[in-house]
Motif scaffolding. Structure first.
Motif, PDB file in Angstrom:
ATOM      1  N   PRO A  74       0.813  -1.226   0.000  1.00  0.00           N
ATOM      2  CA  PRO A  74       0.000   0.000   0.000  1.00  0.00           C
ATOM      3  C   PRO A  74       0.847   1.276   0.000  1.00  0.00           C
ATOM      4  O   PRO A  74       0.589   2.187  -0.791  1.00  0.00           O
ATOM      5  N   LEU A  75       1.860   1.338   0.859  1.00  0.00           N
ATOM      6  CA  LEU A  75       2.684   2.540   0.908  1.00  0.00           C
ATOM      7  C   LEU A  75       3.552   2.692  -0.336  1.00  0.00           C
ATOM      8  O   LEU A  75       3.782   3.812  -0.809  1.00  0.00           O
ATOM      9  N   GLY A  76       4.030   1.575  -0.860  1.00  0.00           N
ATOM     10  CA  GLY A  76       4.829   1.630  -2.082  1.00  0.00           C
ATOM     11  C   GLY A  76       4.028   2.114  -3.277  1.00  0.00           C
ATOM     12  O   GLY A  76       4.529   2.869  -4.109  1.00  0.00           O
ATOM     13  N   LEU A  77       2.776   1.686  -3.356  1.00  0.00           N
ATOM     14  CA  LEU A  77       1.918   2.134  -4.454  1.00  0.00           C
ATOM     15  C   LEU A  77       1.622   3.622  -4.341  1.00  0.00           C
ATOM     16  O   LEU A  77       1.668   4.350  -5.344  1.00  0.00           O
ATOM     17  N   ILE A  78       1.358   4.088  -3.132  1.00  0.00           N
ATOM     18  CA  ILE A  78       1.131   5.520  -2.927  1.00  0.00           C
ATOM     19  C   ILE A  78       2.393   6.307  -3.292  1.00  0.00           C
ATOM     20  O   ILE A  78       2.331   7.334  -3.977  1.00  0.00           O
ATOM     21  N   GLY A  79       3.550   5.811  -2.838  1.00  0.00           N
ATOM     22  CA  GLY A  79       4.805   6.476  -3.178  1.00  0.00           C
ATOM     23  C   GLY A  79       5.077   6.462  -4.673  1.00  0.00           C
ATOM     24  O   GLY A  79       5.568   7.447  -5.236  1.00  0.00           O
ATOM     25  N   ALA A  80       4.741   5.359  -5.336  1.00  0.00           N
ATOM     26  CA  ALA A  80       4.944   5.273  -6.783  1.00  0.00           C
ATOM     27  C   ALA A  80       4.039   6.249  -7.524  1.00  0.00           C
ATOM     28  O   ALA A  80       4.472   6.894  -8.489  1.00  0.00           O
ATOM     29  N   LEU A  81       2.800   6.367  -7.063  1.00  0.00           N
ATOM     30  CA  LEU A  81       1.882   7.323  -7.695  1.00  0.00           C
ATOM     31  C   LEU A  81       2.363   8.758  -7.519  1.00  0.00           C
ATOM     32  O   LEU A  81       2.335   9.553  -8.458  1.00  0.00           O
ATOM     33  N   LEU A  82       2.800   9.079  -6.308  1.00  0.00           N
ATOM     34  CA  LEU A  82       3.299  10.435  -6.062  1.00  0.00           C
ATOM     35  C   LEU A  82       4.572  10.717  -6.858  1.00  0.00           C
ATOM     36  O   LEU A  82       4.728  11.793  -7.439  1.00  0.00           O
ATOM     37  N   ALA A  83       5.480   9.769  -6.882  1.00  0.00           N
ATOM     38  CA  ALA A  83       6.726   9.951  -7.636  1.00  0.00           C
ATOM     39  C   ALA A  83       6.443  10.010  -9.133  1.00  0.00           C
ATOM     40  O   ALA A  83       7.062  10.796  -9.857  1.00  0.00           O
ATOM     41  N   GLY A  84       5.517   9.191  -9.603  1.00  0.00           N
ATOM     42  CA  GLY A  84       5.172   9.199 -11.015  1.00  0.00           C
ATOM     43  C   GLY A  84       4.497  10.478 -11.442  1.00  0.00           C
ATOM     44  O   GLY A  84       4.725  10.970 -12.551  1.00  0.00           O
ATOM     45  N   ALA A  85       3.671  11.037 -10.574  1.00  0.00           N
ATOM     46  CA  ALA A  85       3.013  12.299 -10.891  1.00  0.00           C
ATOM     47  C   ALA A  85       4.021  13.434 -10.960  1.00  0.00           C
ATOM     48  O   ALA A  85       3.858  14.376 -11.740  1.00  0.00           O
TER      49      ALA A  85
END
Length: 129
Positions: A74-85
Motif C-alpha cells: 500500500p505505501l509503495g503504491l502511494i509512493g509510486a503514484l506520487l513519484a510518477g506524478a
C-alpha cells in the motif's frame, strides 16, 4: 554403481521455474503469507502465542517485520503514484518494480531472525509433550 536416468528436459524446466517464475511469484507469496500470519496471530498455536511470554521482545521484533511487509504494497503504491506524478512514467514504473520485490528482501531478513525463534518454538513444543 547404479545407472542414473536423467531427464534433461525436466531439469531444464525446473531450472527455468526456479530462476524465472519463482522470482516473480515469490514476493506476492511472501506478502500473502504475512497477511495470513498477521490475521492468525491470536491463534493459540501461533508463534506469538506460544513464545510471547518467554521472549516478548523477540516476538515483537518478528511481528515488526510482518507489519513492515504488510505495509509495503500500500505505501509503495502511494509512493509510486506520487513519484510518477512528479517525475513521470519511468519513475513510476521503477517504483512499482522496487515495491513489488521489496517483500522478498524484507522477508529474507525476517527469515534470518525467525529461524532461531522457530527452533525455540519447536523445542518448547517438544518439551511440553
Amino acid at each position: 554403481m547404479s545407472k542414473l536416468n536423467i531427464d534433461f528436459a525436466k531439469v531444464a524446466l525446473r531450472i527455468l521455474n526456479i530462476l524465472i517464475i519463482n522470482v516473480f511469484t515469490l514476493p506476492f507469496k511472501i506478502y500473502k503469507n504475512t497477511l495470513i500470519n498477521l490475521s492468525s496471530s491470536d491463534d493459540k498455536k501461533s508463534t506469538e502465542s506460544t513464545l510471547s511470554g518467554d521472549f516478548p521482545i523477540y516476538v515483537w521484533f518478528i511481528g515488526l517485520y510482518d507489519a513492515i511487509i504488510a505495509l509495503t504494497y500500500p505505501l509503495g503504491l502511494i509512493g509510486a503514484l506520487l513519484a510518477g506524478a512528479d517525475e513521470g512514467f519511468g519513475v513510476f514504473l521503477g517504483a512499482v518494480i522496487v515495491t513489488y520485490f521489496a517483500p522478498l528482501y524484507i522477508g529474507f531478513i525476517k527469515e534470518l531472525f525467525s529461524l532461531t525463534l522457530k527452533i525455540i518454538q519447536y523445542l518448547k513444543i517438544n518439551a511440553d509433550k
